[in-house]
Design a protein around this motif. Structure first.
Motif, PDB file in Angstrom:
ATOM      1  N   THR A  18     -22.844   2.229  28.147  1.00 25.58           N
ATOM      2  CA  THR A  18     -21.222   2.235  28.283  1.00 25.58           C
ATOM      3  C   THR A  18     -20.852   2.906  26.781  1.00 25.58           C
ATOM      4  O   THR A  18     -19.665   3.941  26.826  1.00 25.58           O
ATOM      5  N   TYR A  19     -21.327   2.625  25.718  1.00 29.29           N
ATOM      6  CA  TYR A  19     -20.752   2.984  24.540  1.00 29.29           C
ATOM      7  C   TYR A  19     -21.659   3.720  23.464  1.00 29.29           C
ATOM      8  O   TYR A  19     -21.052   3.499  22.219  1.00 29.29           O
ATOM      9  N   GLY A  20     -22.799   3.857  24.083  1.00 21.85           N
ATOM     10  CA  GLY A  20     -23.419   4.003  22.891  1.00 21.85           C
ATOM     11  C   GLY A  20     -23.629   5.936  22.334  1.00 21.85           C
ATOM     12  O   GLY A  20     -24.242   6.397  22.446  1.00 21.85           O
ATOM     13  N   ARG A  21     -22.201   6.805  23.312  1.00 19.30           N
ATOM     14  CA  ARG A  21     -23.080   8.167  23.539  1.00 19.30           C
ATOM     15  C   ARG A  21     -22.047   8.759  22.115  1.00 19.30           C
ATOM     16  O   ARG A  21     -22.777   9.755  21.557  1.00 19.30           O
ATOM     17  N   GLY A  40     -23.757  -3.125  21.396  1.00 24.36           N
ATOM     18  CA  GLY A  40     -23.000  -4.770  21.595  1.00 24.36           C
ATOM     19  C   GLY A  40     -22.049  -4.954  21.096  1.00 24.36           C
ATOM     20  O   GLY A  40     -20.718  -5.118  21.929  1.00 24.36           O
ATOM     21  N   GLY A  41     -21.778  -3.978  19.827  1.00 20.20           N
ATOM     22  CA  GLY A  41     -20.782  -3.619  19.317  1.00 20.20           C
ATOM     23  C   GLY A  41     -19.663  -4.895  19.104  1.00 20.20           C
ATOM     24  O   GLY A  41     -19.513  -6.096  19.014  1.00 20.20           O
ATOM     25  N   ASP A  42     -17.820  -5.000  19.017  1.00 23.77           N
ATOM     26  CA  ASP A  42     -16.249  -5.549  19.343  1.00 23.77           C
ATOM     27  C   ASP A  42     -16.677  -6.261  20.562  1.00 23.77           C
ATOM     28  O   ASP A  42     -15.813  -7.165  21.094  1.00 23.77           O
ATOM     29  N   GLN A  43     -17.823  -5.955  21.582  1.00 23.49           N
ATOM     30  CA  GLN A  43     -17.733  -6.870  22.708  1.00 23.49           C
ATOM     31  C   GLN A  43     -19.204  -8.172  22.842  1.00 23.49           C
ATOM     32  O   GLN A  43     -19.012  -9.100  23.732  1.00 23.49           O
ATOM     33  N   SER A  44     -19.470  -7.667  21.751  1.00 22.10           N
ATOM     34  CA  SER A  44     -20.344  -9.314  21.679  1.00 22.10           C
ATOM     35  C   SER A  44     -19.571 -10.341  20.558  1.00 22.10           C
ATOM     36  O   SER A  44     -19.265  -9.867  19.627  1.00 22.10           O
ATOM     37  N   HIS A 101     -31.255  -7.997  26.603  1.00 19.48           N
ATOM     38  CA  HIS A 101     -31.774  -7.115  26.958  1.00 19.48           C
ATOM     39  C   HIS A 101     -30.548  -6.684  28.217  1.00 19.48           C
ATOM     40  O   HIS A 101     -29.778  -5.407  28.092  1.00 19.48           O
ATOM     41  N   VAL A 102     -30.375  -7.007  28.852  1.00 18.93           N
ATOM     42  CA  VAL A 102     -29.489  -6.874  30.116  1.00 18.93           C
ATOM     43  C   VAL A 102     -27.740  -6.682  29.302  1.00 18.93           C
ATOM     44  O   VAL A 102     -27.364  -5.512  29.866  1.00 18.93           O
ATOM     45  N   TRP A 103     -27.411  -7.395  28.052  1.00 20.03           N
ATOM     46  CA  TRP A 103     -26.279  -7.245  27.935  1.00 20.03           C
ATOM     47  C   TRP A 103     -26.389  -5.708  26.891  1.00 20.03           C
ATOM     48  O   TRP A 103     -25.667  -5.222  26.996  1.00 20.03           O
ATOM     49  N   LEU A 104     -26.885  -5.996  25.750  1.00 17.28           N
ATOM     50  CA  LEU A 104     -27.824  -4.647  24.862  1.00 17.28           C
ATOM     51  C   LEU A 104     -27.336  -3.120  25.411  1.00 17.28           C
ATOM     52  O   LEU A 104     -26.889  -2.422  25.394  1.00 17.28           O
ATOM     53  N   SER A 105     -28.789  -3.472  26.457  1.00 19.02           N
ATOM     54  CA  SER A 105     -28.828  -1.977  27.629  1.00 19.02           C
ATOM     55  C   SER A 105     -27.768  -1.485  28.431  1.00 19.02           C
ATOM     56  O   SER A 105     -27.049  -0.423  28.231  1.00 19.02           O
ATOM     57  N   PRO A 137     -32.356  -4.318  16.816  1.00 14.82           N
ATOM     58  CA  PRO A 137     -31.615  -3.043  17.978  1.00 14.82           C
ATOM     59  C   PRO A 137     -29.966  -3.453  16.970  1.00 14.82           C
ATOM     60  O   PRO A 137     -28.925  -3.314  17.349  1.00 14.82           O
ATOM     61  N   VAL A 138     -29.927  -1.339  16.212  1.00 12.28           N
ATOM     62  CA  VAL A 138     -29.137  -1.132  15.693  1.00 12.28           C
ATOM     63  C   VAL A 138     -29.012   0.429  15.911  1.00 12.28           C
ATOM     64  O   VAL A 138     -29.601   1.148  16.844  1.00 12.28           O
ATOM     65  N   MET A 139     -27.616   0.931  15.389  1.00 11.24           N
ATOM     66  CA  MET A 139     -27.457   2.316  16.365  1.00 11.24           C
ATOM     67  C   MET A 139     -26.385   3.062  14.198  1.00 11.24           C
ATOM     68  O   MET A 139     -25.875   2.201  13.770  1.00 11.24           O
ATOM     69  N   THR A 140     -26.668   4.114  13.919  1.00 13.15           N
ATOM     70  CA  THR A 140     -26.323   4.570  13.156  1.00 13.15           C
ATOM     71  C   THR A 140     -25.065   4.925  13.637  1.00 13.15           C
ATOM     72  O   THR A 140     -25.008   5.855  14.386  1.00 13.15           O
ATOM     73  N   VAL A 141     -23.865   4.720  12.905  1.00 10.68           N
ATOM     74  CA  VAL A 141     -22.228   5.197  12.959  1.00 10.68           C
ATOM     75  C   VAL A 141     -22.035   5.779  11.768  1.00 10.68           C
ATOM     76  O   VAL A 141     -22.641   5.424  10.472  1.00 10.68           O
ATOM     77  N   ARG A 142     -21.114   6.514  11.178  1.00  7.69           N
ATOM     78  CA  ARG A 142     -20.443   7.091  10.078  1.00  7.69           C
ATOM     79  C   ARG A 142     -19.309   6.569  10.123  1.00  7.69           C
ATOM     80  O   ARG A 142     -18.020   6.040  10.958  1.00  7.69           O
TER      81      ARG A 142
END
Length: 387
Positions: A54-57, A93-97, A45-49, A77-82
C-alpha cells in the motif's frame, strides 16, 4: 531483484529490492520471526508486506538479509527515502507500526555485528532511522554493535498493565480513583452487551466497521487523518485478516440490541497483548465507560493467553494512565553511515527538545490557569460574604 555477497564461508548477505521477491519470503520470514524472541507482529511478514503493497510506491526497497548455509538468520526490512536532501533508510511499516525493529535469530551473539556490516556496506544512504524501538528490541543489539556513530532519542511512551483480569487489577488501586473505576466496571458488567471474536474470514468487513465507527467517534475532533484514508483502510483490512488467521491479532465486536456498537483490533505479541485501534458508537458512551469495556476484554485475553503484559501502545493520555501500570519509553535510534548523518541527528534532537519545551510550557500554563481559577474563586467567596 536480489543481490548476494558473502561475509564468511557460511554467512551470506542478500539484498532484496523487488516486491515479488519480498512476497516470496513469507514462509522463511515467518520461521525467523518465530526464532526471534523480541519480534512483534509489526515485524511479521504479514504486516510488512501488506504495508509495502500500500505505502511503498515512493520508496526504494532494500531488505537486507543474512543467511547461514542457506537459512535466514537475520533481516532488516528497510527502504530508502529522501529527507531534507539526505538519503535515509527507514523501516517498512512506517508510522502505522507502533514498534520498529529488525529480526535477529536468538542464540548467536555475532549476528548483530554481521547485520550491521551488511547494512553499512549497502550503498546509497546516509543515516538509518528507526523511530519506535521498544526496550529489549533486536535493534538495540544492532545499535550496540554498530561500527559508526549512533544516537538514541526518546520516542513514544506506552502504558503497560499486568496481564490479569480487570477486577484483580482494580482491586489494587486505592482511593477515589480506584473506587470510581470499580463502579465503572460494575456498570460494564451489568450492561447487556455481547462480545464476539471475529473469524479471519470476516475480518475485512469488521475492519471496515471499525474504521467507520472510529471516524464517527472522532467526528468534530482531532482525528488522525491517515485513519480516514482509503490506503490505510486497505492495508489494515488485508493485514488484520492475515494476522487473525495466524493468531497474531484478535478482532473483537461488541453488540448491543442487535447492533455492532464497537470493534477493537488487538495485537497479540509473544510477551504482550496490545490495543491497536478501536471504533465505538458515540451513543455507547452514554451507557458505559468505553475504555473500561475494552480493557475488561483485552486484559481477559492477555490472561487467557498467558501474556504478562497488556500494552496500551503509543501515548500516555489520562484515559490510559488512570489505570496505574508502568510507562515503557521507546527510543528512536539513528545509525550513521556518512558524516551527513550528524546534521540529521542534530535536527532530530532539536525537535525532541522543542516538543519537551512546548510540553513544559503547556503544563505550566495549566498549572497557572488552575492557580488563577482558585484565586478568582477565593475572591468571589470574599465578595459574597461582603454582600
Amino acid at each position: 531483484m536480489t543481490t548476494t555477497t558473502r561475509q564468511t564461508p557460511d554467512l551470506a548477505t542478500e539484498v532484496v529490492t523487488g516486491s515479488s521477491r519480498l512476497r516470496a519470503l513469507a514462509g522463511e520470514w515467518a520461521d525467523l520471526h518465530d526464532r526471534s524472541p523480541a519480534a512483534t507482529p509489526f515485524q511479521s511478514h504479514v504486516w510488512l508486506s501488506s504495508w509495502w503493497e500500500t505505502y511503498g510506491r515512493n520508496a526504494n526497497l532494500s531488505a537486507v538479509l543474512l543467511r547461514r548455509r542457506g537459512r535466514l538468520v537475520a533481516a532488516a526490512p528497510v527502504m530508502t527515502v529522501r529527507r531534507a536532501g539526505l538519503r535515509v533508510l527507514r523501516p517498512l511499516g512506517g508510522d502505522q507500526s507502533d514498534f520498529t525493529d529488525v529480526l535477529i535469530e536468538d542464540g548467536d551473539p555475532d549476528l548483530p555485528a554481521a547485520l550491521g556490516r551488511a547494512l553499512a556496506e549497502l550503498p546509497g544512504w546516509d543515516v538509518l532511522d528507526l523511530p519506535e524501538v521498544r526496550p529489549g528490541a533486536d535493534a538495540e543489539r544492532l545499535a550496540a554493535a554498530w561500527p559508526g556513530r549512533s544516537w538514541r532519542l526518546p520516542a513514544s511512551t506506552c502504558v503497560e498493565l499486568p496481564g490479569v483480569p480487570l477486577g484483580r487489577l482494580l482491586a489494587g488501586l486505592p482511593g477515589k480513583n480506584g473506587n470510581k473505576l470499580r463502579r465503572e466496571l460494575r456498570r460494564v458488567d451489568e450492561a447487556p452487551i455481547q462480545v464476539r471474536d471475529v473469524p479471519a474470514a470476516e475480518a475485512e468487513h469488521a475492519v471496515a466497521r471499525l474504521l467507520d465507527l472510529h471516524a464517527l467517534q472522532w467526528q468534530g475532533r482531532g482525528i488522525n487523518v491517515e485513519h480516514t484514508k482509503p490506503r490505510f483502510r486497505a492495508h489494515l483490512a488485508r493485514a488484520a485478516r492475515r494476522l487473525v488467521a495466524e493468531q497474531q491479532a484478535r478482532l473483537i465486536e461488541y453488540h448491543l440490541d442487535g447492533q455492532v456498537v464497537a470493534v477493537d483490533l488487538v495485537i497479540v505479541g509473544k510477551d504482550f497483548v496490545g490495543g491497536y485501534l478501536y471504533g465505538t458508537h458515540p451513543d455507547l458512551r452514554a451507557q458505559v465507560d468505553v475504555v473500561t469495556l475494552l480493557l475488561r476484554t483485552d486484559l481477559g485475553l492477555a490472561h487467557e493467553l498467558g501474556r504478562p503484559t497488556m500494552s496500551l501502545l503509543r501515548g500516555a493520555e489520562s484515559h490510559k494512565t488512570k489505570w496505574g501500570g508502568q510507562c515503557a519509553v521507546s527510543h528512536r535510534l539513528l545509525l550513521a553511515r556518512t558524516p551527513a548523518a550528524t546534521a540529521y541527528a542534530l535536527a532530530a534532537r532539536a525537535r525532541v527538545g522543542g516538543r519537551t519545551l512546548r510540553g513544559r510550557w503547556a503544563r505550566l500554563d495549566r498549572v497557572r490557569g488552575r492557580a488563577l481559577g482558585r484565586r478568582w474563586e477565593a475572591l468571589d467567596r470574599v465578595l459574597r460574604r461582603a454582600r
